[in-house]
Design an enzyme around this catalytic site. Sequence first.
Site, PDB file in Angstrom:
ATOM      1  CG  ASN A  20     -17.986  46.335   9.402  1.00 12.22           C
ATOM      2  OD1 ASN A  20     -19.124  45.818   8.618  1.00 12.22           O
ATOM      3  ND2 ASN A  20     -18.220  46.771  10.261  1.00 12.22           N
ATOM      4  CB  CYS A  72     -23.548  47.607   9.210  1.00 12.26           C
ATOM      5  SG  CYS A  72     -22.193  48.052   8.811  1.00 12.26           S
ATOM      6  CG  HIS A 108     -22.760  45.002  12.724  1.00 13.64           C
ATOM      7  ND1 HIS A 108     -22.665  44.141  11.200  1.00 13.64           N
ATOM      8  CD2 HIS A 108     -22.255  46.074  12.193  1.00 13.64           C
ATOM      9  CE1 HIS A 108     -21.584  45.110  10.594  1.00 13.64           C
ATOM     10  NE2 HIS A 108     -21.313  46.005  11.134  1.00 13.64           N
TER      11      HIS A 108
END
Length: 325
Positions: A281, A111, A251
């Site tokens: 996500n 990520c 994030h």
Amino acid sequence: MKARIIGTGSYLPKKVLTNSDLEEMVDTSDEWIVSRTGMKDRRIAEGEHTSDMGIAAANAALKDAGIAAEDIDIILVATMTPDYIIPNTAALIQASVGATHAAAIDMQAACSGYLYGLAISKAFIEAGIYKKILLVATEKMSSLVDYNDRTTCIIFGDGAGAAVITNEGEGLLINDVCLGADGKQADLLTVPAGGSRQPSTETTTAQKLHYMQMNGKETFKHAVRRMEASSRECLEKSGLTEGDITWMIPHQANLRIIEAIGKRLKIADEKVFKTVHKYGNTSASSIAIALDELLKEKSVSSKDNILMTAFGAGLTWATAIVTRT
């Protein structure tokens, strides 16, 4: 000769996977998902691959920057869901967009990949190695999700974002990027099989070892702590304080994580840009998508500072501060 982002683009698949859909698939509820993650929807790629989404985002970024694909020197692709082990996804994107003079590299920092890519781009540009870089973050997380596992299937979605980075023109100056990792915690977020350690077999498939496995509680703790520390490091390196930040793009892992970081850094909630409720996500692409939406939907004025911070498997984490010229 400071590196700057002069164009951005993003792409989301058309299919929407709602919490109501997930209620029909696993033992969960809209209330349970929203209270724990803040997510309502996520996008799922059907008949599209990681490279397809990356190509769409790349073309949008090139158009936004007013740069021809043939002028790109190198393509960097941040992904943990490549089309293939080989060839790399960057080469597939290079061929499709027509970047005939560009080198092509895939990067894997989970990520945190987009911000790792910004750091590499900044280094290439400011060292005079390359002049025009196409950075793409693209993820088909649905390919790693077991839709019978309610702990992970509610979280992840698909999508791509891209940026054109060069050393001239108006845009977002890449001031500082701070990177970090802790491989001792690698077991918190893994896809056990499919690599050279556990090649694909009938057994690994039957045991569902090609799907993502996550220790959510421990990952949450590390995510908040690491992103806070990384953000403070980057602020100090840039000579800025929390009060100098106009927008924060964390994030988009989980609303509770996002809110915890904002509170710890004392950044007002209205300055924290969120897409987690509608896209879930999307791993490396989450900040790339959010940055593109922020620039197109909000007023970002000259000298405004944007702090972007990420955390992912590895463990890896990163923070970047960019300033509107």
